[in-house]
Each structure stands twice: as structure tokens, then as C-alpha cells.
Design an enzyme around this catalytic site. Structure first.
Site, short mmCIF file in Angstrom:
data_model
loop_
_atom_site.label_atom_id
_atom_site.label_comp_id
_atom_site.label_asym_id
_atom_site.label_seq_id
_atom_site.Cartn_x
_atom_site.Cartn_y
_atom_site.Cartn_z
N GLU A 115 1.65 -11.87 5.42
CA GLU A 115 0.68 -11.18 6.27
C GLU A 115 1.18 -11.33 7.70
O GLU A 115 1.08 -12.40 8.30
CB GLU A 115 -0.72 -11.78 6.11
CG GLU A 115 -1.34 -11.57 4.73
CD GLU A 115 -1.94 -10.18 4.56
OE1 GLU A 115 -1.79 -9.35 5.48
OE2 GLU A 115 -2.54 -9.92 3.49
N HIS A 150 2.73 -7.16 4.38
CA HIS A 150 1.36 -6.70 4.64
C HIS A 150 0.96 -7.02 6.07
O HIS A 150 1.60 -7.82 6.76
CB HIS A 150 0.38 -7.39 3.68
CG HIS A 150 0.49 -6.94 2.26
ND1 HIS A 150 -0.32 -5.97 1.72
CD2 HIS A 150 1.36 -7.30 1.29
CE1 HIS A 150 0.02 -5.76 0.46
NE2 HIS A 150 1.04 -6.56 0.17
N HIS A 175 0.83 -1.20 0.00
CA HIS A 175 0.00 0.00 0.00
C HIS A 175 0.87 1.26 0.00
O HIS A 175 2.03 1.21 -0.38
CB HIS A 175 -0.98 -0.04 1.17
CG HIS A 175 -1.76 -1.32 1.23
ND1 HIS A 175 -2.84 -1.58 0.40
CD2 HIS A 175 -1.58 -2.44 1.99
CE1 HIS A 175 -3.30 -2.80 0.66
NE2 HIS A 175 -2.56 -3.34 1.60
N GLU A 234 -2.32 0.41 7.71
CA GLU A 234 -1.46 -0.71 7.29
C GLU A 234 -0.24 -0.20 6.52
O GLU A 234 0.88 -0.70 6.71
CB GLU A 234 -2.25 -1.68 6.42
CG GLU A 234 -1.42 -2.87 5.93
CD GLU A 234 -2.19 -3.77 4.97
OE1 GLU A 234 -1.61 -4.78 4.52
OE2 GLU A 234 -3.35 -3.45 4.64
#
Length: 317
Positions: free
Chosen positions: A282, A219, A151, A166
Site C-alpha cells: 500500500e 495498491h 484493480h 487507484e
């Protein structure tokens, strides 16, 4: 005559293909605020979205004063007066110079802790540790690792229970991991070194251009409807990357003692168009209040980084 036409056709095809590759290797760095992206090369075409500096987009095609760019999930045309052409993604030199103060000077810490008197046993233990570290450095030294903080910019990613983004957490993680990897002699490349939007295609192009030994997309997860969910997930796509996924995943689990949510083969964009060994990690749930507090701590991010480095060392061994 037919043979001559055949060879001319082949040469033309190779020439056109080479030019298309050259164009695709270039990025458009946006200079103009709220620059319109249109469906075709002209102001008579509809506006589909707007882009802003300092965003970068891969160049796909040129027509007169207009250039077609890849937006990730779509394509569009922008006027050449409002962007600069860069030959390749941002080099690691700038990335390496940023946020150096974030990294603890581990060598100095080790030296200061060894100044006191020690027994023979502790001396032996220190010697073993130094040998292990030397072997680790030899294993990772010279490797090219691309770290992709997920992101950024207008794409903040998931929002945590505290309101944290995030995109902020992934960048901080990448900076700490980069500094620790560089201490091992690794050449580290960041797809972004600040809070900027980078299209998915540009992220993978970066890894392909530098011929990375490993690409890691970082992430943090979120399930606001299930706030008790927590733990680490690791995703890979190509069968060749399964061992890499196992080493890195269990390195993180062992170092952090986080909930193990497993390793999964999944068709994700940054893995699908990546020609280099690649994973998407993640690293915890920011929708879980306790886990987000951990993620906000430097100690947790250093533990994640140690686990990743251990996994990489085993992969390259």
C-alpha cells in the site's frame, strides 16, 4: 484381481487430476459484450452476472457447449461461442513493449552529466557508483518479477480527493517500476498492461505459471473518513516472506521519507493462493490531498521504484 483394480483406480485418479490441472491452466478471454454468466451449463439456469471483453477468467470445468469459469469471489457458466481459450496469461513480451517512452534514459543522463571537468574526488565517487550499479545488475539480472497493478477495468479501486482512480495510479507505478527493473536485467511480467479487469485468481496464476522469483501487488490506500492519514503499509502472509517484506518496505521508506505504517502479516487472497514469494504494498493514501499530489508526480513514483529495487537487491544478495 484386487491389486489390478487398485492400480487401475490410481491410474484413473492421476489421469483425471492431470486433466483438471490442464483445464485450470487455461483462461477464457471474453469476446461477447454483456455475456451472461449462469449458475449452470444451460440457458435454463439463472444469470448471476455479466462479463465483457477483454476480461480473462480461469477455466474450471467444461460440459458440452458450456464452460465453468472462476470469477474470483464466485463461479459460473458461459457459452463457448462467446470466448476464446488462451493457454496461459498474457506473456511479458507485450507488456515489455508498452509505454517504453515513460522511462527516463538513465544511462544517457549519467553520460551527459559526466562530460564536464571533474576533480579526482568526483572521479573516485563516480567509479564507486558504477561499481555499485554493476553489482546491482549482477544481483537482479535474470530474476523474474511479476508486478500486479491492483484493480482495473470496472474495478477502479479507491477514488482519491481529486477524483483520480487507484487503478490508474497502480498501473502507472507498475509501468515505471517495470522500466527501471528492466534496466537492471530483470524479466518483468505485468498482470495487466492496460485498463482491464483481471480476476484475483488470474493474477496469482500468472506468478505461479512463470515461476516468479517475487510477486508484488501494488495498491494505494484510502480512508476518506480520516483524510489526514498517510504513509506506507506492507503486507505478507508466509513466514518465508517476512525478510522480503522488511527489505522492500524499508527500501521504500528510506527512499521516499514517507510515514512508516509498518509491516503486517495478513491473510489476503493474492498472498494466500500464491506459491511464490509475494507481498502486497500500500504505497500511500489517495484520500490524503497532499499525498495524492505526490502520487500523481513522476518523481514520487520513481522514488518508490528505487526503494523497491533497493529492497529486492538486498533480498537477493
Amino acid at each position: 484381481m484386487k491389486r489390478k483394480i487398485f492400480f487401475l483406480t490410481i491410474i484413473s485418479f492421476v489421469f483425471i487430476f492431470s486433466i483438471s490441472l490442464l483445464i485450470y491452466a487455461k483462461d477464457a478471454q471474453i469476446d461477447g459484450e454483456n455475456l451472461n454468466v449462469r449458475t449452470g451449463p444451460g440457458t435454463e439456469y439463472d444469470v448471476i452476472t455479466q462479463v465483457n471483453p477483454p476480461e480473462n477468467y480461469p477455466i474450471l470445468e467444461e460440459s458440452g457447449e458450456w464452460t465453468k469459469i472462476d470469477l474470483g469471489d464466485s463461479q459460473g457458466w458461459i457459452h463457448q461461442d462467446y470466448f476464446s481459450v488462451i493457454e496461459e496469461p498474457e506473456s511479458d513480451e507485450n507488456s515489455k513493449s508498452d509505454d517504453k517512452t515513460d522511462a527516463p534514459d538513465s544511462k544517457k543522463e549519467v553520460e551527459s552529466s559526466d562530460n564536464g571537468e571533474q576533480s579526482d574526488d568526483s572521479t573516485d565517487s563516480t567509479t564507486d557508483t558504477e561499481k555499485d550499479n554493476k553489482y546491482l545488475e549482477q544481483t537482479l539480472a535474470g530474476k523474474k518479477i511479476v508486478l500486479d497493478p491492483g484493480h482495473g477495468g470496472r474495478d477502479v479501486g479507491a477514488i482519491g480527493t481529486s477524483g483520480g482512480y487507484e487503478s490508474t495510479y497502480t498501473l502507472k507505478t507498475a509501468q515505471i517500476l517495470r522500466n527501471m527493473l528492466e534496466e537492471q536485467g530483470v524479466d518483468v511480467y505485468l498482470t495487466r498492461s492496460n485498463n482491464q479487469y483481471v480476476p484475483l485468481t488470474s493474477r496469482t496464476t500468472h506468478a505461479n505459471l512463470v515461476q516468479a522469483d517475487v510477486y508484488l501487488s501494488l495498491h494505494y490506500n484510502s480512508t476518506p473518513e480520516l483524510p489526514d492519514v498517510r504513509g506506507i503499509d506492507t503486507y505478507y502472509l508466509s513466514d518465508r516472506d517476512k525478510k522480503l517484506a522488511e527489505y522492500v518496505h524499508y527500501g521504500i521508506i528510506n527512499e521516499t521519507e514517507m510515514n512508516n505504517r509498518g509491516i503486517e502479516q495478513r491473510d489476503l487472497h493474492v498472498l494466500r493462493v500464491n506459491h511464490r514469494p509475494s507481498l502486497l504494498l500500500e504505497l500511500g493514501f489517495i484520500s490524503n490531498e497532499t499525498e495524492e499530489r505526490n502520487i500523481q508526480s513522476r518523481a514520487y513514483l520513481e522514488a518508490i521504484s528505487r526503494g523497491i529495487i533497493t529492497g529486492l537487491e538486498q533480498y537477493f544478495r
